[in-house]
Enzyme design. Structure first.
Site, PDB file in Angstrom:
ATOM      1  N   ARG A 103      16.309  46.114  59.952  1.00 36.79           N
ATOM      2  CA  ARG A 103      16.077  45.971  58.330  1.00 36.79           C
ATOM      3  C   ARG A 103      17.245  46.343  57.686  1.00 36.79           C
ATOM      4  NH1 ARG A 103      10.335  47.808  55.794  1.00 36.79           N
ATOM      5  NH2 ARG A 103       9.893  45.779  56.477  1.00 36.79           N
ATOM      6  N   HIS A 130      11.838  37.790  54.923  1.00 35.81           N
ATOM      7  CA  HIS A 130      11.004  38.687  55.622  1.00 35.81           C
ATOM      8  C   HIS A 130      10.152  37.760  56.663  1.00 35.81           C
ATOM      9  CE1 HIS A 130       8.886  42.121  56.920  1.00 35.81           C
ATOM     10  NE2 HIS A 130       8.352  42.363  55.959  1.00 35.81           N
ATOM     11  N   ASP A 221       3.298  40.465  45.838  1.00 35.46           N
ATOM     12  CA  ASP A 221       3.930  41.620  46.526  1.00 35.46           C
ATOM     13  C   ASP A 221       4.466  42.572  45.428  1.00 35.46           C
ATOM     14  OD1 ASP A 221       5.538  43.314  48.185  1.00 35.46           O
ATOM     15  OD2 ASP A 221       7.156  41.738  48.468  1.00 35.46           O
ATOM     16  N   CYS A 261       1.482  41.512  51.252  1.00 33.92           N
ATOM     17  CA  CYS A 261       2.077  41.943  52.602  1.00 33.92           C
ATOM     18  C   CYS A 261       2.088  43.518  52.503  1.00 33.92           C
ATOM     19  CB  CYS A 261       3.487  41.530  52.622  1.00 33.92           C
ATOM     20  SG  CYS A 261       4.525  41.909  51.238  1.00 33.92           S
ATOM     21  N   ARG A 289       0.586  41.836  62.180  1.00 34.25           N
ATOM     22  CA  ARG A 289       2.048  42.257  62.254  1.00 34.25           C
ATOM     23  C   ARG A 289       2.431  42.520  63.738  1.00 34.25           C
ATOM     24  NH1 ARG A 289       5.330  43.606  58.121  1.00 34.25           N
ATOM     25  NH2 ARG A 289       6.788  43.561  59.654  1.00 34.25           N
TER      26      ARG A 289
HETATM   27  N1  NVA Z   1       9.455  42.831  48.841  1.00 35.40           N
HETATM   28  C1  NVA Z   1       9.267  44.082  49.291  1.00 35.40           C
HETATM   29  C2  NVA Z   1       8.555  43.849  50.768  1.00 35.40           C
HETATM   30  C3  NVA Z   1       8.242  45.235  51.585  1.00 35.40           C
HETATM   31  C4  NVA Z   1       7.434  45.009  52.732  1.00 35.40           C
HETATM   32  C5  NVA Z   1      10.594  44.587  49.632  1.00 35.40           C
HETATM   33  O1  NVA Z   1      11.498  44.320  49.910  1.00 35.40           O
HETATM   34  O2  NVA Z   1      10.774  46.211  49.429  1.00 35.40           O
HETATM   35  N1   CP Z   2       5.071  44.532  54.903  1.00 30.33           N
HETATM   36  C1   CP Z   2       5.965  45.317  55.650  1.00 30.33           C
HETATM   37  O1   CP Z   2       7.079  44.999  55.917  1.00 30.33           O
HETATM   38  O2   CP Z   2       5.585  46.962  55.111  1.00 30.33           O
HETATM   39  P1   CP Z   2       6.668  47.884  55.670  1.00 30.33           P
HETATM   40  O3   CP Z   2       7.658  47.992  54.724  1.00 30.33           O
HETATM   41  O4   CP Z   2       5.716  49.209  55.557  1.00 30.33           O
HETATM   42  O5   CP Z   2       7.293  47.691  57.051  1.00 30.33           O
END
Ligand code: NVA
Ligand code: CP
Length: 308
Positions: A103, A130, A221, A261, A289
């Site tokens: 990530r 994602h 989101d 999400c 997930r």
């Molecule tokens: N769009 C959000 C999703 C988190 C799971 C982010 O990138 O923070």
């Molecule tokens: N939806 C998602 O990826 O959640 P986290 O940021 O908690 O991993």
């Protein structure tokens, strides 16, 4: 199957269908309490530049369910945080583990990691995409609807990383994706073009009511993604009017489902009533997930799951 899973478009329609089918089988085995250690002796390194609840826990529990092992790695505690290069880290980790989940802030860093890694790399979220989220969401919809072809999903709000993965998935599922966002926060032309060139059905509008009118699914989101914190004030101002609330939901067909999400900011992109309401399937998404990523891991680094 390609070596890496950096984008939902890295898999074919057939691979998507078979990963989802495996995920449903793994879910059944887990519910039945039946051992399914298809990754015994395998290790997954998980590098998190950003916070996570679902991705971290689902990958870690997933590896444990499969008889393998997951390592949580914070770049600040690694030599990466002291300037060791991504390409060097990638080559070294590949000598120890069977796969890497990363990530990262920059999608380019995920791609660079994958280029130098000799073991499969999974994108656990980048600023651009994602794919693991959308994989689990597709599983969730397939449990509900069976065939996804011609379902209509209305994305309301920020045209962000999760939205981009939905756009790219359209060519695989046959779903029509309509994005309703204010112009500065609409998905970039490059992604929209890629999605359309792959055969996806994608529409972009500024009008949430128009987007939800014939939608089977409403999706939103958080408005301030990780890395966008500096823009919080302007984002909240621009996205006002794009909340999934009872008024917007009332303009959708009565059996439309609501997805998010997570993490959610109630009162911003979604209201408390809607996320807690009967049309919300957000907890099923979050659970899936685990099952979807287990199927993906087995596909990338395991043997075939035996037929029941
Ligand atoms: N769009 C959000 C999703 C988190 C799971 C982010 O990138 O923070
Ligand atoms: N939806 C998602 O990826 O959640 P986290 O940021 O908690 O991993």
């Amino acid at each position: 199957m390609k070596k890496d899973f950096l984008s939902i478009s890295d898999i074919s329609e057939y691979e998507l269908e078979s990963i989802v089918a495996d995920a449903v089988r793994l879910k059944r085995l887990k519910y039945a309490g039946t051992a399914h250690e298809y990754l015994r002796g395998k290790s997954l390194a998980m590098i998190f530049e950003k916070a996570s609840t679902r991705t971290r826990v689902s990958f870690e529990v997933g590896m444990s369910d499969l008889g393998g092992h997951a390592l949580f790695l914070n770049p600040q505690d690694m030599q990466l945080g002291r300037g060791e290069e991504v390409r060097d880290t990638a080559r070294v980790l590949a000598r120890y583990v069977d796969a890497v989940m990363i990530r990262a802030y920059r999608h380019d860093a995920v791609e660079e990691f994958a280029r130098y890694s000799t073991v499969p790399v999974i994108n656990g979220l980048s600023d651009r995409l994602h794919p693991c989220q959308v994989l689990a969401d597709i599983m969730t919809l397939s449990e509900r609807f069976g065939d996804l072809r011609d379902l209509k999903l209305a994305w309301i709000g920020d045209g962000n990383n999760v939205c981009n993965s939905w756009l790219l998935s359209s060519a695989l599922t046959g779903m029509e994706i309509t994005v309703a966002s204010p112009p500065p926060y609409q998905p970039k032309d490059a992604i929209v073009t890629r999605a359309r060139e792959a055969g996806g059905r994608v529409r972009i509008t500024t009008d949430p009511a128009e987007a939800v009118r014939d939608a089977d699914i409403l999706y939103t989101d958080i408005w301030v993604s990780m890395g966008d914190e500096q823009q919080r004030t302007e984002r909240l101002r621009a996205l006002k009017g794009y909340t999934i609330d009872e008024h917007l939901l009332a303009r959708a067909p009565p059996d439309a489902l609501v997805m998010h999400c997570l993490p959610a900011h109630r009162g911003e992109e979604i209201t408390d009533e809607v996320i807690e309401g009967p049309q919300s399937i957000v907890w099923d998404q979050a659970e899936n997930r685990l099952h979807a990523q287990k199927a993906l891991l087995v596909r990338l680094i395991g043997a075939d799951i035996p037929a029941e």
